[in-house]
Write an enzyme that holds these catalytic residues in place. Structure first.
Site, PDB file in Angstrom:
ATOM      1  N   PRO A  72       0.696  -1.492   0.301  1.00 50.17           N
ATOM      2  CA  PRO A  72       0.186  -0.106  -0.345  1.00 50.17           C
ATOM      3  C   PRO A  72       1.380   1.081  -0.175  1.00 50.17           C
ATOM      4  O   PRO A  72       0.995   2.705  -0.259  1.00 50.17           O
ATOM      5  CB  PRO A  72      -0.883   0.232   1.223  1.00 50.17           C
ATOM      6  CG  PRO A  72      -0.676  -1.729   1.539  1.00 50.17           C
ATOM      7  CD  PRO A  72       0.776  -2.207   1.251  1.00 50.17           C
ATOM      8  N   GLU A 107       2.617  -7.771   8.210  1.00 49.71           N
ATOM      9  CA  GLU A 107       2.459  -6.358   8.624  1.00 49.71           C
ATOM     10  C   GLU A 107       3.831  -6.092   7.538  1.00 49.71           C
ATOM     11  O   GLU A 107       3.524  -4.670   7.257  1.00 49.71           O
ATOM     12  CB  GLU A 107       2.846  -6.417   9.557  1.00 49.71           C
ATOM     13  CG  GLU A 107       1.920  -6.726  10.734  1.00 49.71           C
ATOM     14  CD  GLU A 107       0.628  -6.481  10.688  1.00 49.71           C
ATOM     15  OE1 GLU A 107      -0.481  -5.559  10.168  1.00 49.71           O
ATOM     16  OE2 GLU A 107      -0.549  -7.537  10.861  1.00 49.71           O
ATOM     17  N   ARG A 160      -1.467  -8.193 -21.143  1.00 50.22           N
ATOM     18  CA  ARG A 160      -2.716  -7.043 -22.859  1.00 50.22           C
ATOM     19  C   ARG A 160      -1.669  -6.391 -23.722  1.00 50.22           C
ATOM     20  O   ARG A 160      -2.450  -6.375 -24.639  1.00 50.22           O
ATOM     21  CB  ARG A 160      -4.086  -7.164 -22.898  1.00 50.22           C
ATOM     22  CG  ARG A 160      -4.420  -6.390 -21.048  1.00 50.22           C
ATOM     23  CD  ARG A 160      -5.895  -6.168 -20.612  1.00 50.22           C
ATOM     24  NE  ARG A 160      -7.104  -6.788 -21.442  1.00 50.22           N
ATOM     25  CZ  ARG A 160      -7.120  -5.115 -22.369  1.00 50.22           C
ATOM     26  NH1 ARG A 160      -6.431  -4.293 -22.047  1.00 50.22           N
ATOM     27  NH2 ARG A 160      -8.296  -5.087 -22.971  1.00 50.22           N
ATOM     28  N   ASP A 209      -8.979   0.401 -26.078  1.00 51.41           N
ATOM     29  CA  ASP A 209      -9.956   0.360 -24.835  1.00 51.41           C
ATOM     30  C   ASP A 209      -9.861   1.580 -24.408  1.00 51.41           C
ATOM     31  O   ASP A 209      -8.648   2.813 -24.398  1.00 51.41           O
ATOM     32  CB  ASP A 209      -8.309  -0.554 -24.121  1.00 51.41           C
ATOM     33  CG  ASP A 209      -8.865  -1.762 -23.860  1.00 51.41           C
ATOM     34  OD1 ASP A 209      -9.870  -2.418 -24.460  1.00 51.41           O
ATOM     35  OD2 ASP A 209      -7.563  -2.453 -24.666  1.00 51.41           O
TER      36      ASP A 209
END
Ligand code: 4GX
Length: 254
Positions: free
Chosen positions: A88, A115, A153, A168
């Site tokens: 994160p 953690e 992709r 896209d």
């Protein structure tokens, strides 16, 4: 492109390798992909990969030695690979990053659990930290899958002609235009007439305008952070004028 995932849950990956675009890319030999078990590099009878944090506190920390062992092995296999740690704390993954990653020859993806990982892994072993988004996952595995799929992709030849990555959403920074398929009437709702006109120029123009208005309505941030093309600017100005006319007609009536 060669992908190597380092995880304590390698069993999460085989079904991922065996479906959709990723499967096709492997079959075409556009990518190679494998998941390596960090636990294979842990020592002792129990092959422990985590331990209690120095200084105390809740949760566990990934031990550095098994990770370092797995990383050395992965780098030996793909010497030219860049190494990403899913966390994160990383930069939030997006299509632009994916395009940059797609030009690499190899990618090692480290999936942290608990953690986090012992800080001493970062300097020597991690090239960059990437986050899937501002929320808390249980481990980096879903992030690794997302990165592998999005990057795969974009590799030339993986997507066929019509469903090319170029058409896209996000490839040019706008959302996709509205889509319709049969039946022609669904629960009382029809399909915009222009799509039956056979006039490809008109259809393209309509699609461009629906893409632009959807982006405005649903993701204003994409327009705010964009260097608008002159055609987009013209269309927005046209709407602005038309909305202005509606508003002034109302105020005259008051
Ligand atoms: N995008 N998590 C990783 C453990 C961890 C913490 C710090 C390394 C360093 C996440 C995300 C995510 C939760 C996976 C914490 N590993 N990963 N994990 N968001 O939330 O990628």
């Amino acid at each position: 492109m060669q992908f190597s995932v380092l995880t304590i849950f390698p069993e999460m990956f085989p079904s991922f390798w065996e479906h959709g675009i990723v499967r096709r890319a492997i079959a075409q030999e556009k990518i190679q992909a494998s998941a390596r078990n960090i636990r294979d590099f842990a020592s002792g009878k129990h092959r422990v990969t985590d331990d209690r944090p120095y200084g105390g506190g809740a949760g566990m920390v990934m031990k550095p030695e098994p990770l370092a062992g797995a990383l050395r092995e992965a780098k030996r296999e793909i010497p030219f690979a860049e190494t990403i740690l899913l966390t994160p704390q990383g930069r939030i993954f997006n299509q632009k990053m994916a395009k940059q990653l797609a030009s690499l020859q190899g990618l090692i993806l480290i999936c942290g659990r608990y953690e986090g990982v012992d800080e001493r892994i970062f300097d020597d072993f991690v090239d960059f930290e990437v986050s899937l988004g501002d929320y808390v996952l249980t481990g980096g595995e879903l992030g690794a899958m997302a990165i592998i799929e999005v990057v795969t992709r974009l590799i030339p030849g993986v997507l066929g002609g019509v469903d090319s990555a170029e058409s896209d959403s996000f490839s040019d920074g706008l959302l996709e235009h509205a889509q319709y398929t049969r039946p022609r009437e669904f629960e009382g709702e029809g399909v915009p007439e222009v799509l039956f006109s056979g006039n490809h120029k008109e259809i393209a123009k309509w699609r461009f305008e629906t893409a632009l208005i959807r982006t405005f309505l649903k993701r204003k941030d994409l327009l705010e952070n964009r260097n608008l093309k002159s055609r987009e600017l013209d269309t927005l100005k046209k709407w602005h004028r038309e909305i202005g006319k509606i508003i002034s007609a109302q105020s005259r009536g008051l």
